[in-house]
Design a protein around this motif. Structure first.
Motif, mmCIF file in Angstrom:
data_model
loop_
_atom_site.group_PDB
_atom_site.id
_atom_site.type_symbol
_atom_site.label_atom_id
_atom_site.label_comp_id
_atom_site.label_asym_id
_atom_site.label_seq_id
_atom_site.Cartn_x
_atom_site.Cartn_y
_atom_site.Cartn_z
ATOM 1 N N ARG A 18 35.192 47.650 9.956
ATOM 2 C CA ARG A 18 35.740 48.412 11.115
ATOM 3 C C ARG A 18 34.830 49.119 11.703
ATOM 4 O O ARG A 18 34.445 49.212 13.336
ATOM 5 N N GLU A 19 33.955 49.837 11.146
ATOM 6 C CA GLU A 19 32.896 50.732 11.743
ATOM 7 C C GLU A 19 31.668 49.822 12.485
ATOM 8 O O GLU A 19 31.225 49.995 13.384
ATOM 9 N N PHE A 20 31.568 48.582 11.740
ATOM 10 C CA PHE A 20 30.357 47.778 12.225
ATOM 11 C C PHE A 20 30.996 47.084 13.766
ATOM 12 O O PHE A 20 30.250 47.078 14.452
ATOM 13 N N VAL A 21 32.173 46.857 13.692
ATOM 14 C CA VAL A 21 32.839 46.156 14.744
ATOM 15 C C VAL A 21 32.616 47.335 16.094
ATOM 16 O O VAL A 21 32.343 46.896 17.104
ATOM 17 N N ASN A 22 33.123 48.458 15.717
ATOM 18 C CA ASN A 22 33.229 49.424 16.631
ATOM 19 C C ASN A 22 31.861 50.005 17.186
ATOM 20 O O ASN A 22 31.675 50.125 18.547
ATOM 21 N N ARG A 23 30.938 49.713 16.314
ATOM 22 C CA ARG A 23 29.256 49.876 16.587
ATOM 23 C C ARG A 23 28.680 48.975 17.363
ATOM 24 O O ARG A 23 27.954 49.143 18.413
ATOM 25 N N ALA A 79 40.141 40.286 15.224
ATOM 26 C CA ALA A 79 41.236 40.392 15.985
ATOM 27 C C ALA A 79 41.740 41.484 16.559
ATOM 28 O O ALA A 79 42.462 41.590 17.655
ATOM 29 N N GLU A 80 41.751 42.659 15.766
ATOM 30 C CA GLU A 80 42.224 43.886 16.477
ATOM 31 C C GLU A 80 41.282 44.228 17.605
ATOM 32 O O GLU A 80 41.753 44.941 18.637
ATOM 33 N N ALA A 81 40.022 43.755 17.623
ATOM 34 C CA ALA A 81 39.144 44.093 18.659
ATOM 35 C C ALA A 81 39.126 43.103 19.983
ATOM 36 O O ALA A 81 38.416 42.839 20.824
ATOM 37 N N ALA A 82 40.062 42.196 19.928
ATOM 38 C CA ALA A 82 40.244 40.964 20.668
ATOM 39 C C ALA A 82 38.776 40.271 20.618
ATOM 40 O O ALA A 82 38.575 39.713 21.857
#
Length: 382
Positions: A18-23, A79-82
């Motif tokens: 999740r941190e990787f996706v957000n960053r 998926a949460e980040a589309a």
């Protein structure tokens, strides 16, 4: 809705993903979609994070983990980040290419190719589909003729995910035209081989950040050392590994639909119409009740399939069931969720809009819904 059967280890891994996706992904995704390409640096960042080659043995640069639930965690967070484009891009290695190289590659091949792929320094693709051969792989016309210590490869492929930048491509070709389904072989074509060229990235409806290209092979001399698996065994090799590809499509379809439900619940609780939250209307509650029930029933089946895939017992028939059902459910759920967003659902700044167009291909690639039903039907009759 709780994610079933994830352990504390999986949830710890999820935090890092999740941190990787957000960053690395969320801030850049809109730009990648506009450009029609993902920054190549993402593969190197993903490799450094340990998100590439999850099942590849450690001696070849991977994580050496056979538990497919870790790959499911990655799909959940994308998926949460589309970020369907990114899921296809990263999953193209873990779900498609890596199983072929790990299972079929010689020791020399694995040491030559896998470390660079796991680190993200190189990317790879698999080229099956042709203009006249989609779900029906027996229609493949690309040929390879043995000439001394090379195979001479001729033909064209289309709709190849990651084909525009792949450093190596596993190509399905007819090596023995008279042998029917026993006449296919897998050849690994590497960037820079004379006669190997790429068309422009195709203009897609959705998943616009991930390139899908045409590939052309004009008298490409492929060394015999680049034969992957058994000569003439290509069709069997494909059939053995398609369940994993189809399971990955099914799982991502489900987790995307679950994400769409979460976005929609948040929206209808905060959006008001006629003096009350949209969530208070009976139609809204009935729609959400139907969606959540269908998702939870599907989740129960797919969890069983995930366990079977990890154990190596997932059959082609069960993968086909998961694939057609989950992807068709995805279409229904996301469409209904978009409807509950009203006009906002039609705006690409909302994740539901991106998910709507990105999802449409799910019932097509990896084998159409109709082909999945054909596979299941044959099994039932047999």
């Amino acid at each position: 809705m709780e994610r079933a059967r994830f352990t504390e280890e999986h949830e710890l891994f999820r935090t890092g993903v999740r941190e990787f996706v957000n960053r690395e992904i969320t801030p850049a995704l809109a730009n990648w979609e506009q450009q029609g390409r993902i920054d190549p640096q993402l593969w190197r960042a993903a490799g450094k994070q340990g998100l590439l080659g999850l099942t590849v043995p450690e001696e070849y640069g991977g994580e050496g983990c056979s538990d497919y639930r870790f790959r499911c965690v990655v799909m959940d967070e994308l998926a949460e980040a589309a970020a369907a484009s990114v899921n296809v891009a990263l999953g193209g290695f873990d779900d498609l290419v890596a199983p072929y190289l790990v299972d079929l590659g010689t020791e020399e091949q694995k040491r030559r190719w896998l470390p660079g792929l796991c680190s993200g320094e190189r990317t790879a693709a698999i080229a099956m589909t042709e203009p006249d051969a989609g779900s029906d792989l027996r229609g493949i016309r690309t040929t390879a003729v043995r000439d001394g210590d090379h195979w001479v490869l001729n033909g064209a492929k289309t709709f190849i995910t990651g084909g525009g930048h792949a450093g190596l491509v596993i190509v399905v070709a007819r090596t023995h035209p008279e042998a029917g389904s026993r006449g296919f072989s897998l050849l690994v074509v590497e960037e820079g081989m004379p006669g190997f060229t790429r068309g422009q990235a195709l203009d897609k409806l959705g998943q616009r950040a991930e390139d899908v290209s045409e590939l052309f092979f004009d008298d490409v001399h492929v060394p015999v050392t680049n034969l992957l698996g058994n000569e003439g065994g290509g069709f069997g090799h494909l059939m053995e590994r398609l369940p994993r590809e189809r399971m990955s499509i099914a799982y991502y379809a489900l987790t995307t639909a679950e994400a769409a439900l979460r976005w929609t619940v948040d929206h209808v609780k905060s959006r008001r119409a006629f003096g009350q939250p949209i969530a208070e209307f009976q139609n809204t509650k009935f729609t959400l009740a139907e969606i959540v029930t269908e998702l939870e029933v599907t989740r129960a089946y797919l969890d069983q399939c995930v366990d079977a895939l990890t154990a190596g017992t997932l059959s082609a028939t069960d993968a086909a069931k998961a694939k057609w059902w989950a992807t068709e459910l995805q279409q229904r759920v996301i469409s209904r969720c978009l409807q509950l967003h009203g006009g906002y659902g039609y705006m690409r700044e909302y994740p539901i809009a991106r998910a709507f167009v990105d999802a449409r291909v799910s019932t097509i690639y990896g084998g159409t819904t109709e082909i999945m039903k054909e596979i299941i039907g044959r099994h039932v009759i047999a």
